[in-house]
Design an enzyme around this catalytic site. Sequence first.
Site, PDB file in Angstrom:
ATOM      1  N   SER A  94       6.045  12.057  -4.152  1.00 29.55           N
ATOM      2  CA  SER A  94       4.654  12.210  -4.579  1.00 29.55           C
ATOM      3  C   SER A  94       3.938  13.144  -3.615  1.00 29.55           C
ATOM      4  CB  SER A  94       3.953  10.849  -4.614  1.00 29.55           C
ATOM      5  OG  SER A  94       2.572  11.008  -4.883  1.00 29.55           O
ATOM      6  N   THR A  95       3.273  14.158  -4.164  1.00 29.65           N
ATOM      7  CA  THR A  95       2.611  15.172  -3.341  1.00 29.65           C
ATOM      8  C   THR A  95       1.097  15.197  -3.555  1.00 29.65           C
ATOM      9  OG1 THR A  95       3.053  16.831  -5.056  1.00 29.65           O
ATOM     10  CG2 THR A  95       4.666  16.634  -3.274  1.00 29.65           C
TER      11      THR A  95
ATOM     12  N   ASP B  73       0.820  -1.224   0.000  1.00 29.65           N
ATOM     13  CA  ASP B  73       0.000   0.000   0.000  1.00 29.65           C
ATOM     14  C   ASP B  73       0.851   1.270   0.000  1.00 29.65           C
ATOM     15  OD1 ASP B  73      -2.408  -1.623   0.329  1.00 29.65           O
ATOM     16  OD2 ASP B  73      -1.782  -1.855   2.416  1.00 29.65           O
TER      17      ASP B  73
ATOM     18  N   GLY C 176     -11.245  -3.028   1.536  1.00 32.39           N
ATOM     19  CA  GLY C 176     -11.908  -1.968   2.278  1.00 32.39           C
ATOM     20  C   GLY C 176     -11.545  -1.953   3.752  1.00 32.39           C
ATOM     21  N   ARG C 177     -10.660  -2.848   4.183  1.00 31.72           N
ATOM     22  CA  ARG C 177     -10.285  -2.917   5.592  1.00 31.72           C
ATOM     23  C   ARG C 177      -9.464  -1.692   5.997  1.00 31.72           C
ATOM     24  NH1 ARG C 177      -7.626  -8.770   6.522  1.00 31.72           N
ATOM     25  NH2 ARG C 177      -6.517  -8.195   4.612  1.00 31.72           N
TER      26      ARG C 177
ATOM     27  N   HIS D  37      -3.889  -1.804  -7.055  1.00 32.57           N
ATOM     28  CA  HIS D  37      -3.119  -0.594  -7.339  1.00 32.57           C
ATOM     29  C   HIS D  37      -4.091   0.494  -7.785  1.00 32.57           C
ATOM     30  CE1 HIS D  37       1.051  -2.666  -7.954  1.00 32.57           C
ATOM     31  NE2 HIS D  37       0.578  -2.766  -6.733  1.00 32.57           N
TER      32      HIS D  37
ATOM     33  N   GLY E  88       1.137   1.949  -7.611  1.00 29.35           N
ATOM     34  CA  GLY E  88       0.359   2.058  -8.841  1.00 29.35           C
ATOM     35  C   GLY E  88       0.510   3.409  -9.507  1.00 29.35           C
TER      36      GLY E  88
END
Length: 448
Positions: A431-432, A23, A320-321, A51, A27
């Site tokens: 990554s922002t 996580d 969805g956890r 992803h 992706g």
Amino acid sequence: MSASAVNVTPGRNVVVVGTQWGDEGKGKIVDWLTDHAQGVVRFQGGHNAGHTLIIGGKKTILRLIPSGIMREGVACYIGNGVVLSPEALFKEIGELEEAGVNVRDRLFISEATTLILPYHIAIDQAREARKGAGKIGTTGRGIGPAYEDKVGRRALRVQDLFDAKTFADRLRENLDFHNFVLTQYLGGAAVDFQATLDTMLGYADRLKPMVADVSRRLYDANNAGQNLLFEGAQGTLLDIDHGTYPFVTSSNCVAGAASAGAGVGPQKLNYILGITKAYCTRVGSGPFPSELYDADNPQRQDQVGVTLANVGKEFGSVTGRPRRTGWLDAAALRRSIQINGVSGLCMTKLDVLDGLDEVKLCVGYKIDGKDADILPRGAADVARCEPVYETFAGWKESTVGIKTWEALPANAQAYLTRVQEVAGVPVDMVSTGPDRDETILLRHPFKV
């Protein structure tokens, strides 16, 4: 071979791996890098990890098909190291085709890919139910049992679908074994032979046009000058050998698996990009030294952890956890860098830390009173780790959408610089935000 073919410079190959418990935002980064690749390869895992891509404000979740499918003209490959659910594959293809994405002409599936069958799913779910509170926390999609069959040399592979008699004979033999386990040990119901046979053989004609010798295709493409991007699933700390065993996935998630899981020589892999979030998350059971928040644990309800979960939208894209959250663990990151031979890091979700008064970084542990600067092996030892933190001043300015290092708040720069120092490798990308354009590039993986 022609002289011109001999003189072609081979393409560059980049492997993208998660350095945490999955996580990490792989992706989006794979999608961004695909601008410079002609092929994207999945080399391990199954449809147990999603992803998530945000393109033009639209959310797309891919579970099996490589993220490069969203880029027109990019070839996508599913390697022999993947375990494949035909049902999940065609569901995903259908969703993409409904959105106007051309899939079948650009997707190539290794004939040696292991199949996930209904009895794998039944065993996975029955086993977790039997364990109760001691469960690992699998997604129940049959991934682990399919890998068990592969190692046990029982697996049915994609190529087996095209010989109906042999497939039926081997399926019957497998069901004799698995139904015994299901009914006599796990207390579940037997899986029907004929229904399973009819379902699986029904996929054969639909799969056949996409089945290929993926290893050969990748070799030829790379030698013809094409850049290839190898897309890992899950993360290093979930690796079957190198993760927090036994709270791990059932495949190798590390960079070396790209070679075995796609049939590409290790010397062909030019650059390893390790993806790390600006904080840590974990789904399911298992030790987590820098943990702040776990929705299911009353003892882990730190407000900063709650903020990270809510602002970061930390919910599994497939299940969805809710994810458990904590500070970035640089000692665990060191372990991942060592195992993968990471060339450079990409830090994702920096913007989630915006507005915090202070930011902490785990730089080591106390284990039974002794100092340790790297994550130990095995869950029992990891569970004994007490985090040692360095504390940084936070930043109130928003980093969302920033595209240059110079535009970052000074305190954010200081945090990233320290992560780089402790990790021992450069931060090459930041990554922002979730959109592909919300990215800072410091060194390009395909151009290093």
